[in-house]
Motif scaffolding. Structure first.
Motif, PDB file in Angstrom:
ATOM      1  N   CYS A   1     -13.145 -11.240   1.727  1.00 47.80           N
ATOM      2  CA  CYS A   1     -13.290 -12.587   2.301  1.00 47.80           C
ATOM      3  C   CYS A   1     -13.823 -13.539   1.224  1.00 47.80           C
TER       4      CYS A   1
ATOM      5  N   THR B   1     -14.954 -15.757  -1.685  1.00 52.08           N
ATOM      6  CA  THR B   1     -14.877 -15.571  -3.129  1.00 52.08           C
ATOM      7  C   THR B   1     -14.371 -14.180  -3.490  1.00 52.08           C
TER       8      THR B   1
ATOM      9  N   SER C   1     -16.644  -6.699  -1.656  1.00 51.73           N
ATOM     10  CA  SER C   1     -17.680  -7.480  -0.980  1.00 51.73           C
ATOM     11  C   SER C   1     -18.959  -7.461  -1.801  1.00 51.73           C
TER      12      SER C   1
ATOM     13  N   SER D   1     -21.954  -8.411  -0.701  1.00 52.90           N
ATOM     14  CA  SER D   1     -23.054  -7.926   0.150  1.00 52.90           C
ATOM     15  C   SER D   1     -22.790  -6.531   0.700  1.00 52.90           C
TER      16      SER D   1
ATOM     17  N   VAL E   1     -26.219 -18.928  -2.069  1.00 50.08           N
ATOM     18  CA  VAL E   1     -25.119 -18.701  -1.117  1.00 50.08           C
ATOM     19  C   VAL E   1     -23.769 -18.722  -1.847  1.00 50.08           C
ATOM     20  N   ALA E   2     -23.649 -19.576  -2.847  1.00 56.16           N
ATOM     21  CA  ALA E   2     -22.395 -19.624  -3.613  1.00 56.16           C
ATOM     22  C   ALA E   2     -22.360 -18.438  -4.575  1.00 56.16           C
TER      23      ALA E   2
ATOM     24  N   LEU F   1     -13.331 -23.742  -4.041  1.00 54.30           N
ATOM     25  CA  LEU F   1     -14.286 -23.246  -3.029  1.00 54.30           C
ATOM     26  C   LEU F   1     -15.726 -23.536  -3.463  1.00 54.30           C
TER      27      LEU F   1
HETATM   28  C1  AGP Z   1     -18.846 -17.490  -1.835  1.00 57.15           C
HETATM   29  O1  AGP Z   1     -19.376 -18.467  -2.626  1.00 57.15           O
HETATM   30  C2  AGP Z   1     -19.117 -17.533  -0.433  1.00 57.15           C
HETATM   31  N1  AGP Z   1     -20.341 -18.024  -0.070  1.00 57.15           N
HETATM   32  C3  AGP Z   1     -18.390 -16.600   0.497  1.00 57.15           C
HETATM   33  O2  AGP Z   1     -17.053 -17.022   0.454  1.00 57.15           O
HETATM   34  C4  AGP Z   1     -18.449 -15.089   0.244  1.00 57.15           C
HETATM   35  O3  AGP Z   1     -17.787 -14.768  -0.940  1.00 57.15           O
HETATM   36  C5  AGP Z   1     -17.832 -14.367   1.445  1.00 57.15           C
HETATM   37  O4  AGP Z   1     -18.571 -14.654   2.599  1.00 57.15           O
HETATM   38  C6  AGP Z   1     -17.724 -12.879   1.254  1.00 57.15           C
HETATM   39  O5  AGP Z   1     -18.963 -12.290   1.069  1.00 57.15           O
HETATM   40  P1  AGP Z   1     -19.101 -10.816   0.527  1.00 57.15           P
HETATM   41  O6  AGP Z   1     -18.552 -10.802  -0.852  1.00 57.15           O
HETATM   42  O7  AGP Z   1     -20.557 -10.525   0.581  1.00 57.15           O
HETATM   43  O8  AGP Z   1     -18.304  -9.945   1.443  1.00 57.15           O
END
Ligand code: AGP
Length: 617
Positions: A302, A304, A349, A351, A400-401, A486
């Motif tokens: 999802c 980035t 991902s 996170s 967050v970015a 983005l």
């Molecule tokens: C990126 O700058 C964002 N804040 C967001 O798009 C993020 O990459 C996305 O929510 C996916 O997160 P993840 O890599 O932790 O799965």
């Protein structure tokens, strides 16, 4: 998508909880609150908005206690008001709970509890937990009542609960969002993420789904939701508290941008041989033979991470000649994907907690696919649900970015493409040695790019008042155009689009006028025919924008002399082979977005309406 923290120990509890919440604010910042217990008295304080509002409230009217729990919220059910802020209480006000996630059957539970006489005072799903435990407590211990309640909750949740009538005890449970328990010197801690408790301990246990923890001065007792004891086997976390701090930078995002030379170096370290060109990815958890047999690869992610996936497609298809399909985590399971035992699913991902990506992985697993994840958080849910994980060694990413996690994802994807290329016999040792040697030069090249911060700041001053921006790229640069757009959107609230440059003439050219900044990704590898062809086409696209008075910001290779004549601004990209240019070009686009957001007075680390980990679908 909220932050939870809890503490039992000798330190002043309010300070520990607020310190933890500060580190968790990236998870949500609609409201914050805490509950502390002194003797048998429980006190709750909550405030809408950012954590600073709660801090101010506590400064003007301090609270004190011996242990407690805290929460920072990203609203799902109920507006971000003080009433809806956590902690939530039962009818007596003596059972107090903080929660991250969604209780899907809360309406049904609420209706039943209301019929039994419970009074609800908030719009949240969370409040039902406190009342449910209250109703189950007579004749049971607090852990017993929580265990019973857990069996009745449906949905995804991490929670921490206390009762003023069961002194010095916190009960925590996980079924979805992350939860960690930590053991310090005479202290017990619980939190949604490592940085929240790192100042107090490095001895941590990453709770698994379906586990409950009882924290008390006697220790930490773990059990499954159905009451089976689990040994408490913590691990030592190597992140230092400083790694989770801003380290002198004005924002986490800026710090994380500047950490990229180091994080890229760490991510590649020990995984390549410069002599043989080999790539060592033993953690992949899937044998070389099994990887070589894969007929198709799906990459799921999802935001980035999805942009990294797109770059991965170019790399893997070019180097290993295996067809690659890309999917958004949020879309994958809503079609009937063609995955099976001969498919390798790569989930990316930062996170490892993104609910959409996790749901897609479960779907792919149920169809027999092998799952390889690329993840930044050790012990995350994603890594546990995968057959193997290649970790990006970026360290904690708080802004967050996403910045450093993205470039490290690209580095891991390149390693994987090289590995697959060798396994498939598509890459010679010589080609691989060349690429490995270039990859090892990337940290240095990123240092050089960071030296262009002033150029980025100057460009930002020129364009920050515009309401729109366009990012153009071709081929493997197109995902970086999407990523640049983005970054700008999410932290500066400027509408920006990434577009494949060749598609402009099919419609979007109509947007171009003297008011439109156009960022053109025009770096190339001298001597690489495909790269040079793309470059020539890109130059024509730049000319087309110029003819319509667009404000051109070109990212061009150091050895590209004529570009200044056609672009208003130029950012120089060090000369490296084509597959590495996405990593390099991402860096100045991060800096540009950062500078523009600053000039527009935006909250860089905590942009509106967003949260770092999106743990709801
Ligand atoms: C990126 O700058 C964002 N804040 C967001 O798009 C993020 O990459 C996305 O929510 C996916 O997160 P993840 O890599 O932790 O799965």
């Amino acid at each position: 998508m909220c932050g939870i923290v809890g503490y039992i120990g000798p330190k002043p509890v309010v300070g520990v909880l607020l310190g933890g919440l500060r580190k968790l604010e990236y998870r949500g910042y609609d409201s914050a609150g805490l509950a502390v217990v002194r003797g048998r008295e429980v006190s709750v304080r909550r405030a809408p908005g950012k954590l600073s509002n709660l801090v101010r409230s506590l400064e003007s009217d301090p609270l004190d206690g011996e242990y407690g729990i805290g929460h920072t919220r990203w609203a799902t059910h109920g507006r971000p008001t003080e009433e809806n802020a956590h902690p939530h209480r039962d009818c007596t006000g003596r059972i107090v709970v903080v929660h991250n996630g969604i209780i899907e059957n809360y309406l049904e539970l609420k209706a039943r509890l209301e019929r039994e006489g419970h009074r609800f005072v908030t719009e949240t799903d969370t409040e039902v937990i406190a009342h449910l435990v209250e109703s189950l407590l007579p004749g049971r211990s607090l852990p017993g009542a929580v265990r019973e309640a857990l069996g009745r909750l449906r949905g995804s949740f991490a929670l921490c609960l206390l009762s003023a009538d069961c002194p010095n005890m916190l009960v925590a449970a996980r079924s979805g969002p992350p939860l960690i328990v930590g053991m310090g010197e005479g202290e017990r801690l619980v939190a949604s993420d490592v940085p929240a408790i790192l100042e107090h301990t490095r001895t941590m246990y990453f709770m698994r789904d379906g586990e409950m923890a009882v924290l008390s001065p006697a220790g930490i007792a773990l059990e499954t939701f159905d009451g089976q004891e689990i040994p408490f086997e913590p691990r030592e976390v190597s992140w230092s508290p400083e790694m989770a701090e801003k380290g002198g930078f004005r924002h986490f995002m800026l710090k994380e941008i500047h950490e990229q030379p180091r994080s890229l170096q760490d991510t590649v370290a020990g995984r390549v041989s410069l002599e043989s060109g080999e790539v060592f990815l033993d953690e992949a958890g899937i044998s070389g033979a099994a990887l070589a047999e894969m007929e198709k690869i799906h990459i799921i992610a999802c935001g980035t991470s999805w942009h990294a996936a797109l770059v991965g497609k170019f790399l893997i298809e070019e180097m290993a000649r295996i067809p690659v399909e890309i999917d958004y985590g949020s879309e994958f399971r809503y079609r009937d994907p063609l995955v099976g035992p001969k498919s390798l699913v790569i989930a990316i991902s930062q996170s490892g907690e993104t609910a959409d990506t996790l749901a897609a992985v479960r779907e792919a697993r149920s169809r027999g696919a092998r799952i390889l994840s690329i993840c930044n958080v050790v012990g995350s849910m994603l890594s546990r649900e995968s057959h193997g994980t290649l970790y990006t060694r970026s360290g904690p990413e708080i802004g967050v970015a996403s910045t450093k996690a993205f470039t490290c994802q690209l580095a891991v994807l390149l390693l994987l493409a090289l590995h697959l290329g060798r396994l498939k016999g598509r890459l010679t040792a010589e080609e691989s040695i060349g690429m490995v040697s270039a990859l090892l030069q990337v940290p240095r090249a990123v240092e050089e790019l960071l030296g262009q911060a002033d150029t980025c700041a100057r460009i930002a001053r020129d364009i920050y008042l515009h309401d729109n921006a366009l990012y153009l790229g071709r081929g493997i640069h197109y995902p970086i155009a999407l990523e640049g757009a983005l970054k700008l959107k999410e932290i500066s609230y400027i509408h920006a689009e990434g577009y494949p440059a060749g598609e402009m003439k099919h419609g979007p050219n109509a947007l171009i006028d003297h008011n439109l900044p156009v960022v053109a990704l025009a770096a190339r590898e001298e001597g690489n025919p495909r790269s040079m062809l793309r470059y020539e086409k890109m130059r024509s696209n730049i000319e087309e924008v110029r003819a319509r008075d667009g404000i051109i910001i070109a990212l061009a290779s150091t050895g590209d002399p004529g570009i200044e004549e056609i672009a208003r601004h130029v950012i120089r990209i060090p000369e490296l082979p084509d597959p590495l240019l996405p990593i390099l070009m991402a860096v100045p686009l991060q800096m540009l977005a950062y500078e523009i957001a600053l000039l527009r007075g935006c909250d860089v680390d905590q942009p509106r309406n967003l949260a770092k980990s999106v743990t709801v679908e």
